[in-house]
Design an enzyme around this catalytic site. Structure first.
Site, PDB file in Angstrom:
ATOM      1  N   GLY A 190       0.979  -1.309  -0.036  1.00  0.00           N
ATOM      2  CA  GLY A 190       0.288   0.147  -0.270  1.00  0.00           C
ATOM      3  C   GLY A 190       1.700   1.347   0.058  1.00  0.00           C
ATOM      4  N   GLN A 235       3.385   9.835   0.698  1.00  0.00           N
ATOM      5  CA  GLN A 235       4.619   9.220   0.394  1.00  0.00           C
ATOM      6  C   GLN A 235       5.185   8.619  -0.605  1.00  0.00           C
ATOM      7  OE1 GLN A 235       2.613   5.176   2.289  1.00  0.00           O
ATOM      8  NE2 GLN A 235       3.972   5.143   2.904  1.00  0.00           N
ATOM      9  N   CYS A 241       6.944  -0.504   6.671  1.00  0.00           N
ATOM     10  CA  CYS A 241       6.535   1.478   5.812  1.00  0.00           C
ATOM     11  C   CYS A 241       7.015   1.148   4.587  1.00  0.00           C
ATOM     12  CB  CYS A 241       6.155   2.354   6.929  1.00  0.00           C
ATOM     13  SG  CYS A 241       5.482   3.832   5.513  1.00  0.00           S
ATOM     14  N   LEU A 242       6.840   1.542   3.270  1.00  0.00           N
ATOM     15  CA  LEU A 242       8.175   1.851   2.570  1.00  0.00           C
ATOM     16  C   LEU A 242       8.876   3.820   2.732  1.00  0.00           C
ATOM     17  CD1 LEU A 242       6.385   1.148  -0.848  1.00  0.00           C
ATOM     18  CD2 LEU A 242       7.824   0.440   0.331  1.00  0.00           C
ATOM     19  N   HIS A 250      -3.464   2.329   8.513  1.00  0.00           N
ATOM     20  CA  HIS A 250      -1.851   2.463   8.428  1.00  0.00           C
ATOM     21  C   HIS A 250      -2.037   3.767   7.061  1.00  0.00           C
ATOM     22  CE1 HIS A 250       2.523   1.154   7.876  1.00  0.00           C
ATOM     23  NE2 HIS A 250       2.429   2.650   6.980  1.00  0.00           N
TER      24      HIS A 250
HETATM   25 ZN   LIG Z   1       3.285   3.436   5.302  1.00  0.00          ZN
END
Ligand SMILES: [Zn+2]
Length: 174
Positions: A51, A56, A97-98, A139
């Site tokens: 996701g 981001q 998380c990326l 998230h």
């Molecule tokens: Zn994330």
């Protein structure tokens, strides 16, 4: 209106955009909404994520993309997502998380959620998710409110993440 797809790219902690509350889209959606969503999916897939939220990708707007399929061939783009139901039951699972490379930790989430929003055509859509899908929604929607999973870690998780976060701050180019 068009959004600048070429300016989009993965943002890493401590990029301030990750702490900023993202703005909602108004209808009609930008003309290149689909290209924007596709670019987010490309960034997500390139980094093997399940996701990704607008901030981001350098976009302070309320959009998330996700693909929970094993073959990564069921991409979804969800605009102005909103949690309209969350189960009382909660579960604790490990997340990453990326935007926080190599950091993992346990986060408590609602076991089931119902989420509404728009697709790229501006049509109202609704999702029901449990387990991994429910955690993903919580998230990603947290990201739209400037909240990262590391903010939700318990005391032990926060302690474990401390040095890694410091290393990310030191290597941040701005
Ligand atoms: Zn994330």
């Amino acid at each position: 209106m068009n959004l600048d797809v070429n300016a989009m790219g993965l943002r890493i902690y401590p990029d301030p955009i990750l702490k900023t509350k993202a703005e909602a889209f108004s209808l009609p959606l930008p003309e290149n909404m689909e290209a924007v969503g596709q670019k987010m999916l490309d960034i997500m897939n390139e980094h093997q994520g399940i996701g990704l939220a607008g901030p981001q990708a350098g976009l302070s707007l309320r959009v998330i993309v996700f693909d929970l399929s094993e073959d990564r061939n069921e991409p979804h783009i969800l605009i102005n997502p909103e949690i309209v139901y969350a189960s009382k039951d909660k579960v604790k699972e490990e997340e990453g998380c990326l935007s926080f490379p190599e950091i993992h930790g346990y986060v408590i989430r609602h076991e089931k959620v119902k989420v509404t929003g728009y697709n790229v055509k501006g049509e109202a859509v609704e999702y029901e998710g449990e387990g991994l899908m429910a955690a993903m929604f919580q998230h990603e929607i947290d990201h739209l409110d400037g909240i990262a999973f590391v903010d939700r870690l318990g005391t032990t998780g926060k302690m474990k993440a401390k040095n890694m976060l410091e290393a990310l701050r030191e290597s941040y180019a701005g």
